[in-house]
Design an enzyme around this catalytic site. Structure first.
Site, short mmCIF file in Angstrom:
data_model
loop_
_atom_site.label_atom_id
_atom_site.label_comp_id
_atom_site.label_asym_id
_atom_site.label_seq_id
_atom_site.Cartn_x
_atom_site.Cartn_y
_atom_site.Cartn_z
N ASP A 353 0.83 -1.22 -0.08
CA ASP A 353 0.08 -0.15 -0.01
C ASP A 353 0.87 1.21 0.04
O ASP A 353 1.53 1.57 1.07
CB ASP A 353 -0.99 0.16 1.27
CG ASP A 353 -1.77 0.98 1.11
OD1 ASP A 353 -1.57 2.18 0.50
OD2 ASP A 353 -3.10 0.82 1.74
N HIS A 384 -3.64 0.64 -2.54
CA HIS A 384 -4.45 1.29 -1.72
C HIS A 384 -5.88 1.35 -2.21
O HIS A 384 -6.21 1.93 -3.22
CB HIS A 384 -4.18 2.73 -1.33
CG HIS A 384 -5.00 3.37 -0.17
ND1 HIS A 384 -4.61 2.94 0.94
CD2 HIS A 384 -6.08 4.49 -0.27
CE1 HIS A 384 -5.62 3.68 1.93
NE2 HIS A 384 -6.25 4.60 0.99
#
Length: 452
Positions: A353, A384
Site C-alpha cells: 500500500d 490502496h
C-alpha cells in the site's frame, strides 16, 4: 485551442504515463514488496492462517487474528471462495497504478441514488444516499437467507468524502446480492448542505450515531453492516470503540484502513493521491467560504498545500476554540478506544500500500493477535483500495460481502446450537425431576389424603 475536457484527459494520461515510468524505472520499486525483515509484517508468524493464491509467484494472503471458532469459520469460508484466486496479469505488482485507477477513473456504471437529508440534534445536516438501482434479478440471495431479511450496508467513504469508483462498485455489487446499500456523507461533503458552522472532525462519531439510529428506525427488521474505504476507517473504528456492544452493527469491514492517522497526516501521502483529496475538499467547502470565515482563517485554509495543514487549520487553529494538534488527536485517534469494540471487524490490507506505508510501521499487529473481534486479511499486492484482477473490479468487495454472510451464518448456527442445547437441558431437567419424584414415592410409602 483544446477544450477543457480534452485538456483534462491529456493531463490525466500524462500523469498515468509518469506513474508507469516510475513503476518500471523508479529506484524504489523493490521496496514495495512485502517486508522480509525479522519481526516485520511480511514475515510469516506462528498462528497466521495462510490462504494460498494460484499462479506462479502469486504469494499468499494471510488471515492474522486470535484463534477462535469464528476465525476458523472465516478461514474456511475464504478458502472456499474464488475471490482470492488470481493468476498472472499485467498490473498486479503496480500498486500506484491500481491506487490511481480506483481514485481517479469514473465507474463503468452509475448507480441510481435516492438522497435523504438527516437533520441532527444541533441543526446540522448529513446526507444519506440510498442505492436504489439498477435492481438485480430479485431472487432470494445468500445474504438474505443468512440474515433472515435483506440487510442494510452502511458505506463510509474516505475522510475527504470522495466517493470513488470502488465505493460505487461495492454498492452495486451489494445491491445485486440483496443488500440495501446507503452511503454516509458528512456535513458539507458531496453536496450535503452545511447548515451550521460545525464540521465533523476526523474521528468524531456523534453524527454517525444519529445516522445509525435513524437507519434502524427506517429499516426496523434489517440487520446493519458497515464498511469503510481508506481513511474513512478512522470514523468507523472510532464509532465501534466508543459504542462498544451498543453499536447495533452485525459486522464491520475496513478496506485499506489507515490506523495511525496522526502519523499518516504528518508523514504525507504520494503527491497525486494527496492533491486529489485536498482539491476535492477545497472545492466542496469553497461555496461556504463566507460563512466559514467566522470560525476559521479561510485564506490559509484554501492555500493549504497538504492534508495535514488543511486538517489543522480547519479544526485546530479556529477563532473560537483553538486546540493544539496533539490535543486534537487525543480526542480523534481511531485507536483510542478500539479495545471496546464488540463486533467482528475484517481489515483488508496490502503489503504494498503506497498510501498507508510499510506494514511493519503502520499496522497494529498486537490488536489482531489479542482481540477476538479483529481480523487482518494481509495480501502481498493490491495497492490502496485497489485489489484489482484481470478486469476493473476489486476482489476486496467480493471478499467483504462474503465475510458478512459468513459471520451471519456462523452466529445463526451458534444460536441454533444454543437453542438445541437449551432444549436438551430442559428435557433432561424434566426427566431428572420426574425420576426424583418417583424416587421420593418409593422412599415414602404414604399418600396425602384430603378430608372434608
Amino acid at each position: 485551442m483544446l477544450a477543457l475536457g480534452s485538456l483534462a484527459a491529456w493531463v490525466l494520461a500524462l500523469a498515468l504515463l509518469c506513474l508507469l515510468a516510475t513503476e518500471l524505472w523508479g529506484p524504489g520499486r523493490g521496496s514495495l514488496l512485502p517486508s522480509r525483515e525479522p519481526g516485520g509484517a511480511g514475515e510469516e508468524e506462528d498462528g497466521d492462517n495462510v490462504i494460498g493464491e494460484e499462479g506462479p509467484g502469486a504469494g499468499h494472503c494471510r488471515l492474522i487474528c486470535k484463534s477462535s471458532a469464528l476465525a476458523q469459520s472465516l478461514l474456511r469460508s475464504l478458502r472456499r471462495g474464488t475471490a482470492l484466486q488470481s493468476g498472472r496479469w499485467l498490473w498486479r505488482t503496480w500498486p500506484k497504478l491500481q491506487t490511481t485507477f480506483q481514485l481517479l477513473f469514473p465507474p463503468a456504471h452509475q448507480p441510481e441514488l435516492a438522497r435523504e437529508l438527516l437533520q441532527l440534534a444541533d441543526g446540522g445536516l448529513v446526507a444519506l444516499d440510498w442505492v436504489v438501482g439498477p435492481r438485480g434479478t430479485g431472487k432470494r440471495s445468500r445474504a438474505t437467507t443468512a440474515f433472515g431479511s435483506p440487510p442494510v450496508l452502511l458505506v463510509l467513504p474516505n475522510a475527504s468524502g470522495k466517493v470513488t469508483r470502488g465505493v460505487l462498485h461495492l454498492c452495486l455489487l451489494a445491491l445485486e446480492q440483496g443488500y440495501k446499500p446507503v452511503i454516509f456523507n458528512r456535513r458539507g461533503h458531496n453536496g450535503s448542505p452545511l447548515a451550521s458552522l460545525k464540521l465533523q472532525a476526523f474521528g468524531d462519531p456523534a453524527d454517525l450515531k444519529e445516522a445509525v439510529t435513524y437507519i434502524r428506525v427506517r429499516q426496523p427488521g434489517s440487520s446493519l453492516c458497515a464498511v469503510s474505504e481508506g481513511s474513512g476507517s478512522g470514523l468507523l473504528l472510532s464509532y465501534l470503540g466508543e459504542c462498544g456492544s451498543s453499536s447495533y452493527l452485525a459486522a464491520a469491514a475496513c478496506i485499506s484502513p489507515v490506523f495511525r492517522c496522526q502519523e499518516w497526516l504528518e508523514t504525507g501521502c504520494p503527491w497525486l493521491y494527496e492533491w486529489s483529496l485536498l482539491l476535492h475538499q477545497k472545492r466542496g467547502l469553497s461555496r461556504y467560504a463566507t460563512a466559514l470565515a467566522e470560525v476559521v482563517e479561510t485564506g490559509r485554509l484554501f492555500r493549504s498545500r497538504s492534508l495535514r495543514e488543511f486538517e489543522e487549520t480547519l479544526f485546530c487553529q479556529t477563532k473560537r476554540h483553538p486546540v493544539t494538534w496533539d490535543a486534537y488527536w487525543d480526542r480523534n485517534d481511531p485507536l483510542r478506544e478500539v479495545d471496546e469494540a464488540a463486533v467482528p471487524v475484517l481489515c483488508i490490507c496490502s503489503a504494498d500500500d503506497p498510501v498507508r506505508g510499510p506494514p511493519a510501521n503502520t499496522l497494529p499487529m498486537e490488536l489482531f493477535h489479542s482481540s477476538p473481534y479483529f481480523f487482518l486479511l494481509l495480501t502481498p499486492h493490491g495497492g490502496h483500495c485497489g485489489f484489482l484482477r484481470e478486469g476493473p473490479c476489486s476482489w476486496s468487495h467480493e471478499v467483504t460481502l462474503e465475510y458478512f454472510t459468513a459471520v451471519a451464518e456462523f452466529f445463526r448456527t451458534e444460536e441454533r446450537l444454543k437453542g438445541l442445547q437449551r432444549y436438551r437441558k430442559g428435557v433432561l431437567q424434566k426427566r431428572e425431576a420426574s425420576s426424583a419424584a418417583c424416587h421420593l414415592q418409593e422412599i415414602f410409602s404414604w399418600q396425602r389424603s384430603y378430608t372434608r
